[in-house]
Design a protein around this motif. Structure first.
Motif, PDB file in Angstrom:
ATOM      1  N   GLU A 106       1.889  10.721   4.790  1.00 40.40           N
ATOM      2  CA  GLU A 106       3.156  10.217   4.692  1.00 40.40           C
ATOM      3  C   GLU A 106       3.280   8.927   5.511  1.00 40.40           C
ATOM      4  O   GLU A 106       4.449   8.299   5.689  1.00 40.40           O
ATOM      5  N   THR A 107       2.130   8.339   5.626  1.00 46.77           N
ATOM      6  CA  THR A 107       1.985   6.942   6.464  1.00 46.77           C
ATOM      7  C   THR A 107       1.275   6.063   5.563  1.00 46.77           C
ATOM      8  O   THR A 107       1.804   5.040   4.631  1.00 46.77           O
ATOM      9  N   SER A 108       0.195   6.159   5.648  1.00 51.24           N
ATOM     10  CA  SER A 108      -0.724   5.108   4.881  1.00 51.24           C
ATOM     11  C   SER A 108      -0.787   5.382   3.506  1.00 51.24           C
ATOM     12  O   SER A 108      -0.845   4.459   2.517  1.00 51.24           O
ATOM     13  N   LYS A 109      -0.432   6.719   2.769  1.00 48.06           N
ATOM     14  CA  LYS A 109      -0.299   7.158   1.552  1.00 48.06           C
ATOM     15  C   LYS A 109       1.214   7.576   1.353  1.00 48.06           C
ATOM     16  O   LYS A 109       2.022   7.829   2.362  1.00 48.06           O
ATOM     17  N   TYR A 110       1.775   7.640  -0.006  1.00 47.16           N
ATOM     18  CA  TYR A 110       2.988   8.061  -0.283  1.00 47.16           C
ATOM     19  C   TYR A 110       4.101   7.190   0.330  1.00 47.16           C
ATOM     20  O   TYR A 110       5.223   7.598   1.021  1.00 47.16           O
ATOM     21  N   THR A 111       3.859   6.089   0.892  1.00 48.38           N
ATOM     22  CA  THR A 111       4.923   4.953   0.990  1.00 48.38           C
ATOM     23  C   THR A 111       4.650   3.760   0.112  1.00 48.38           C
ATOM     24  O   THR A 111       3.660   3.359  -0.308  1.00 48.38           O
ATOM     25  N   ALA A 152       3.504   9.108  -7.603  1.00 54.70           N
ATOM     26  CA  ALA A 152       2.691   8.110  -8.450  1.00 54.70           C
ATOM     27  C   ALA A 152       3.034   7.983  -9.968  1.00 54.70           C
ATOM     28  O   ALA A 152       2.622   6.999 -10.673  1.00 54.70           O
ATOM     29  N   ASN A 153       4.109   9.006 -10.351  1.00 52.77           N
ATOM     30  CA  ASN A 153       4.075   8.730 -11.694  1.00 52.77           C
ATOM     31  C   ASN A 153       4.717   7.458 -12.045  1.00 52.77           C
ATOM     32  O   ASN A 153       5.609   7.209 -11.296  1.00 52.77           O
ATOM     33  N   THR A 154       4.208   6.928 -13.467  1.00 55.34           N
ATOM     34  CA  THR A 154       4.663   5.731 -13.704  1.00 55.34           C
ATOM     35  C   THR A 154       4.176   4.544 -12.862  1.00 55.34           C
ATOM     36  O   THR A 154       4.753   3.319 -12.952  1.00 55.34           O
ATOM     37  N   GLY A 155       3.382   4.801 -11.698  1.00 53.35           N
ATOM     38  CA  GLY A 155       2.833   3.832 -10.919  1.00 53.35           C
ATOM     39  C   GLY A 155       2.307   2.470 -11.527  1.00 53.35           C
ATOM     40  O   GLY A 155       2.304   1.620 -10.971  1.00 53.35           O
ATOM     41  N   ARG A 209      12.124  -4.375  -9.682  1.00 49.55           N
ATOM     42  CA  ARG A 209      11.003  -5.329  -9.043  1.00 49.55           C
ATOM     43  C   ARG A 209      11.853  -6.236  -8.156  1.00 49.55           C
ATOM     44  O   ARG A 209      11.354  -6.728  -7.180  1.00 49.55           O
ATOM     45  N   GLU A 210      13.059  -6.608  -8.458  1.00 45.11           N
ATOM     46  CA  GLU A 210      13.800  -7.380  -7.683  1.00 45.11           C
ATOM     47  C   GLU A 210      14.073  -6.812  -6.280  1.00 45.11           C
ATOM     48  O   GLU A 210      13.946  -7.587  -5.292  1.00 45.11           O
ATOM     49  N   VAL A 211      14.074  -5.551  -6.230  1.00 48.91           N
ATOM     50  CA  VAL A 211      14.447  -4.793  -4.956  1.00 48.91           C
ATOM     51  C   VAL A 211      13.000  -4.551  -4.292  1.00 48.91           C
ATOM     52  O   VAL A 211      12.989  -4.653  -2.874  1.00 48.91           O
ATOM     53  N   ARG A 212      12.096  -4.090  -4.824  1.00 46.57           N
ATOM     54  CA  ARG A 212      10.959  -3.437  -4.325  1.00 46.57           C
ATOM     55  C   ARG A 212       9.744  -4.458  -4.626  1.00 46.57           C
ATOM     56  O   ARG A 212       8.614  -4.204  -3.873  1.00 46.57           O
ATOM     57  N   GLY A 213       9.780  -5.494  -5.181  1.00 46.70           N
ATOM     58  CA  GLY A 213       8.671  -6.388  -5.413  1.00 46.70           C
ATOM     59  C   GLY A 213       7.615  -5.798  -6.364  1.00 46.70           C
ATOM     60  O   GLY A 213       7.943  -4.992  -6.972  1.00 46.70           O
ATOM     61  N   LEU A 214       6.558  -6.200  -6.100  1.00 50.65           N
ATOM     62  CA  LEU A 214       5.295  -5.802  -6.981  1.00 50.65           C
ATOM     63  C   LEU A 214       4.326  -4.908  -6.434  1.00 50.65           C
ATOM     64  O   LEU A 214       3.094  -4.533  -6.987  1.00 50.65           O
ATOM     65  N   ASN A 215       4.229  -4.779  -4.929  1.00 54.38           N
ATOM     66  CA  ASN A 215       3.097  -4.068  -4.237  1.00 54.38           C
ATOM     67  C   ASN A 215       3.065  -2.551  -4.451  1.00 54.38           C
ATOM     68  O   ASN A 215       2.236  -1.939  -3.742  1.00 54.38           O
ATOM     69  N   SER A 216       4.145  -1.990  -4.895  1.00 51.27           N
ATOM     70  CA  SER A 216       4.226  -0.462  -4.680  1.00 51.27           C
ATOM     71  C   SER A 216       3.367   0.191  -5.852  1.00 51.27           C
ATOM     72  O   SER A 216       2.887  -0.227  -6.804  1.00 51.27           O
ATOM     73  N   ILE A 217       3.208   1.423  -5.412  1.00 50.75           N
ATOM     74  CA  ILE A 217       2.343   2.587  -6.067  1.00 50.75           C
ATOM     75  C   ILE A 217       3.314   3.538  -6.697  1.00 50.75           C
ATOM     76  O   ILE A 217       3.213   4.002  -7.840  1.00 50.75           O
ATOM     77  N   TYR A 218       4.195   3.805  -5.701  1.00 52.87           N
ATOM     78  CA  TYR A 218       5.165   5.201  -5.920  1.00 52.87           C
ATOM     79  C   TYR A 218       6.481   4.698  -6.351  1.00 52.87           C
ATOM     80  O   TYR A 218       6.906   3.688  -6.345  1.00 52.87           O
TER      81      TYR A 218
END
Lengths: 422, 422
Positions: free
Chosen positions: A274-279, A150-153, A391-400
């Motif tokens: 490793e499913t609901s978290k850290y993805t 989550a660093n820089t998340g 952001r082009e690759v991952r979008g804006l929904n990420s945390i990690y």
């Protein structure tokens, strides 16, 4: 041979320096500075004896160089994180005392006599090890960085925390001593597991959260350590005393603390962690799977919002940290104009495998504003991406797994601010 | 590719191990150990939150891993020494909090705003630097050992302190960040000094003792650092906050703390600290002159008197530290029979320049007594001498620069004692 090297004048002629001419050609100081002309109190009395601090702490003047947490980030301090004060550090080693912590149910107290490590599952002989047993296996010592996924998340959505400690401080870099996990698995025997290519180990901690994670066998047999020392001494309580897992280059959540059990399994457990978290959820709503490795990344630690420039134009050291979970950092570039032009920084030492690298750019500041950025490259040829590219690759929904280039806006007064450049 | 490596069984079949067979072929533990069968308290409640320790200390169970001093060694604790607990450490980095201290008039408290560093003498322009000025010069980061010249000094006459902490603990190894002294001398200008080949710098501290030492210009322009960080963070008070000299490979007394002044001189000052002190008197009553470099040396840290073997026969890790002021350690040999036969130890990493090297010997202990010794070799081809060899050259009058091979007598019960072998 003693040679007079080519002279570079750094501070002379610079407006805002206090390096003073004390006596042209003279051998004794002639100055009005009482710190020079008068005998100071600390030269007239005794200081502390060697019995004063059997185990020392930083001097009182450095009391602001501490881990800091952000209470609103999580519901409770026992399932939260604090941040390494990287803006105030130099070099690469992180002292344990100010190395970031992340707990899921708090830092537990577990004495060595109460420590047990079980290896079970698809092994020939399930085993339980005491702490003392572990000390009898061949051990290794390596420096590795540990970065929370989550660093820089907070940067994904532009909620910019104002300081390198908060944007990039979920990282530390320590010298670990421990037993290769491979040796413990071999002790239990892996013949029962059959073909190892599709096997996993499931690792869990002794705390209430247990924080279980699945690790593919290839990594488990490679460089994973069952570690009991960091920077020479025992792991601190908050870093997993007496034993933690070290999973070099991979996200910190897998570095299970208070390590309790290692089960050889036929498949990934697909645990909560490793499913609901850290993805990371992508723009289309699907999630990236198995994002273990921390990609190449860097950050300028000074100047930065918590470490502004406090002097006028002239010589300035720009410094920061770079790292890659894929291996060694090979190059770091620094931009003062938000990525339009770049200069290659000086690495304090050749980049080491999965460890922090310190970089310096010795430059002249003209006193004008700067948009400072750093860009790391690693031994695979990977180049740290811009925020826009990521952001082009991952979008804006990420945390990690935000490893994008960071921008500090340094203002003419020397203060710095966390900004985005397009 | 995942491969099943050649299996080495370490603990199985060994008499004194507690690594237990929990359930042959089963996936779940079947054992009477309540630490395995019962859910422990630390898994049923929350531990400390991340707000508990902004700056952490070691866990209470490690409260014996501290610096220790020996009151009878000196008249007063302000002109004394304490010792790094090397018997309890692994790896190579020494945390600042337990790194040995040596003071001549106590550890003083000197705030950054009150800090001044003067460069005067045979320079073009005498200068005074503030702390902030120093931060504007290009800086470097390196790991170096610092060893007091008196380390192991009690061994000359056979007054054997019983423990590696006391015999060899006047040493630490940290990652220093600072400005090369060369750059500060160049800033002041060395043209006025004339031929540099016979010039010196005289360095002194801001404490009452001032602890002045002369350093030949060749060394001053080579690798000496004016350092302000150790292991990433500010120097601790007892290590010279805010600025100390780092003189790689040379005796610790020259690493002047609270560095106040650097004078370029036409000759060595021949101060108290380099004439009546820090010299070795030979058998004929003359003294060795300018014994700056710390010769190659090593010590087994475990097993040792403070770190006995607490298990029965079978697998045993013998480990220790090696170093050389002349460069990198290239090889360490270990003897179990007082030097009759030797085995080459495994280095945790290739030896680094003027830094500690960790070595391991993974062996089998038969439960019988051992006379453990280690022997370091460095990149110059130098081999650490035996005590007899060293005494033949130096006599018995010395206090400083004892780098002879150390012997630990490990008894059948696992306890160890400091002994001499002839």
């Amino acid at each position: 041979m003693v040679t007079r090297r080519g002279r570079r004048e750094f501070l002379k002629g610079s407006v805002a320096t206090s390096a003073a001419l004390v006596a042209a050609g003279g051998a004794r100081a002639q100055t009005a500075d009482p710190l020079i002309t008068e005998i100071q109190p600390w030269a007239q009395s005794f200081g502390d004896g060697v019995d004063a601090t059997p185990y020392g702490l930083p001097i009182e003047f450095e009391s602001d160089v501490i881990r800091r947490n952000v209470p609103w980030l999580t519901a409770d301090a026992t399932s939260s994180i604090n941040f390494t004060p990287i803006h105030a550090l130099d070099g690469t080693i992180t002292p344990q005392g100010c190395a970031f912590e992340r707990h899921h149910s708090g830092a537990i107290e577990l004495a060595k006599p109460d420590y047990r490590l079980m290896i079970n599952g698809l092994v020939d002989t399930p085993l339980v090890f005491t702490y003392e047993d572990l000390e009898r296996f061949p051990r290794e010592t390596h420096v590795y960085f540990c970065e929370c996924a989550a660093n820089t998340g907070m940067e994904w959505a532009g909620a910019q925390l104002n300081g390198a400690q908060f944007t990039h401080g979920m990282i530390h870099n320590m010298e670990y001593s421990g037993v290769p996990l491979r040796l413990l698995l071999e002790e239990a025997g892996l013949d029962a597991a059959g073909d190892l290519a599709d096997k996993w180990v499931y690792v869990e901690g002794a705390d209430a959260s247990s924080n279980g994670r699945s690790i593919p066998m290839e990594k488990a047999l490679d460089d994973v350590l069952v570690a009991f020392k960091a920077n020479g001494e025992a792991l601190r309580k908050e870093h997993g005393y007496p034993v933690r897992l070290v999973v070099p280059g991979w996200e910190g959540n897998m570095w299970v603390k208070w390590l309790r059990r290692i089960e050889v399994t036929p498949m990934a457990v697909q645990s909560r962690e490793e499913t609901s978290k850290y993805t990371d959820t992508l723009a289309d709503g699907t999630s990236r799977k198995w994002t273990w490795v921390m990609d190449a990344k860097s950050v300028i630690t000074s100047p930065s919002p918590q470490s502004p420039i406090t002097h006028g134009p002239g010589p300035l050291v720009i410094t920061g940290l770079a790292w890659s979970g894929h291996g060694a950092t090979t190059r770091v570039d620094v931009s003062k104009d938000g990525g339009k032009t770049w200069e290659t920084a000086r690495l304090a030492a050749p980049g080491a495998d999965k460890a922090l690298t310190r970089f310096y750019l010795d430059t002249e500041w003209d006193g004008e504003e700067m948009l400072l950025q750093s860009r790391a490259m690693d031994e695979t040829g990977y180049v740290q991406p811009t925020k826009t590219q990521l952001r082009e690759v991952r979008g804006l929904n990420s945390i990690y797994h935000n490893n994008c280039i960071q921008t500090w806006w340094v203002k003419p007064g020397g203060e710095a601010e966390n900004v985005e450049v397009s």
